[in-house]
Design an enzyme around this catalytic site. Sequence first.
Site, mmCIF file in Angstrom:
data_model
loop_
_atom_site.group_PDB
_atom_site.id
_atom_site.type_symbol
_atom_site.label_atom_id
_atom_site.label_comp_id
_atom_site.label_asym_id
_atom_site.label_seq_id
_atom_site.Cartn_x
_atom_site.Cartn_y
_atom_site.Cartn_z
ATOM 1 C CB SER A 283 12.750 52.269 13.605
ATOM 2 O OG SER A 283 13.582 52.780 12.631
ATOM 3 C CG ASP B 289 11.562 47.959 7.347
ATOM 4 O OD1 ASP B 289 10.711 47.944 8.457
ATOM 5 O OD2 ASP B 289 12.202 48.596 7.168
ATOM 6 C CG HIS C 232 10.015 51.628 9.268
ATOM 7 N ND1 HIS C 232 10.998 50.444 9.556
ATOM 8 C CD2 HIS C 232 10.501 52.561 10.054
ATOM 9 C CE1 HIS C 232 12.173 51.015 10.360
ATOM 10 N NE2 HIS C 232 11.834 52.250 10.766
#
Length: 394
Positions: A175, A272, A340
């Site tokens: 991330s 995502d 994610h």
Amino acid sequence: METKLFATSLILLALAPWCVYSGERLLVGMTLVRNASASGALCLDGSLPAYHLHRGFGSGESNWLLQFEGGGWCNDINSCLERAKTRRGSTRYMNKLEVFSGILSDNASLNPDFYNWNRVKLRYCDGASFAGDAKFENKTSLLYFKGQKIWEAIISDLLPKGLIHAEKALLSGCSAGALASFLHCDSFTLHLPRTTTVKCLSDAGFFLDVRDISLNHSMRTFYEDLVLLQGVEQNLDKNCTSSSFYPKLCIFPQYALSYIATPFFILNSAYDVYQFHHILVPPSADLHGHWSHCKLNPSACNTNQINILQGLRQDMLSALRSFLQYSEKGGLFINSCFAHCQSESQETWFATDSPRINNKTIAEAVGDWYFERRVTKEIDCAYPCDSTCHNLIP
């Protein structure tokens, strides 16, 4: 004499990296970078930065994997002040033990290619993907935007611990940490000997510069504010910023990628979850909650919503087209799961029911790419064709 020896032993134990096995979980202790304050490398609240190191062994004792922690960003004073009171802005509030799983696991059956490497998790406490260099101060508040210096301080702390002698190295992240992998990939290479095989991995960090459903550039505006507040522009790729009419946009991987010389692997879901919820359909673009059910469960999306989500996938594939076609040393794994970050979770990294493309798991794809066993550029078919997905809707 015995008392002095016992006290000395306690000090040595306190200074050494440590770990605990809880059941089958590997818990690794935190190491504070004690000399970081000398260079101003401080978390948002002024606390010392930190990392977790689990030593390599056997054939992997000279290899290093560094994993940037993720956790969003703060792009204005108020949100950064709030963040500074949490584990996202201060090591004071962080767990002192961190679970190492997935790509950080020390179990060969769970992490076949990197299990015996020196594995490091870099804790995230600056709010700008380890890239800022500024400070805010008024009569009541003080905030340190020192992500760039934190990155440099951690590297300086690790080099004498063996990183300087690395034979192989992989810089990765999840991330906001994956964005840091893009931002620091080439600089990581410069810290290491020329003989070191250095490569980089981004997991869920290919954040797109696209319009949201209300046709606003919400993410672009967010990043522009972030870059300005935290002094990030000076630490973006110089070749990118000097070639761009809008240098702040070089924080987006799609614009910076072509300037990265170090071999790079991009792991991302085409749907995502963060980008779906915050870039494509941010709360500001869905005031009446028409997307609420769709966000919670893809099967609840109507035909128009599915078409918009397919557009997000096409935007990602378009942004990656040149990398797919022309990067000889690059790797890709773009699946069609609503997820994610998939490298730190054992279920998605390498397990019997892990997501697959062409019957290849993420761990196998990354390993094949890193060790050059075969070309790895895997792109999944469009949703809902992939039955191996773990749709990790929060």
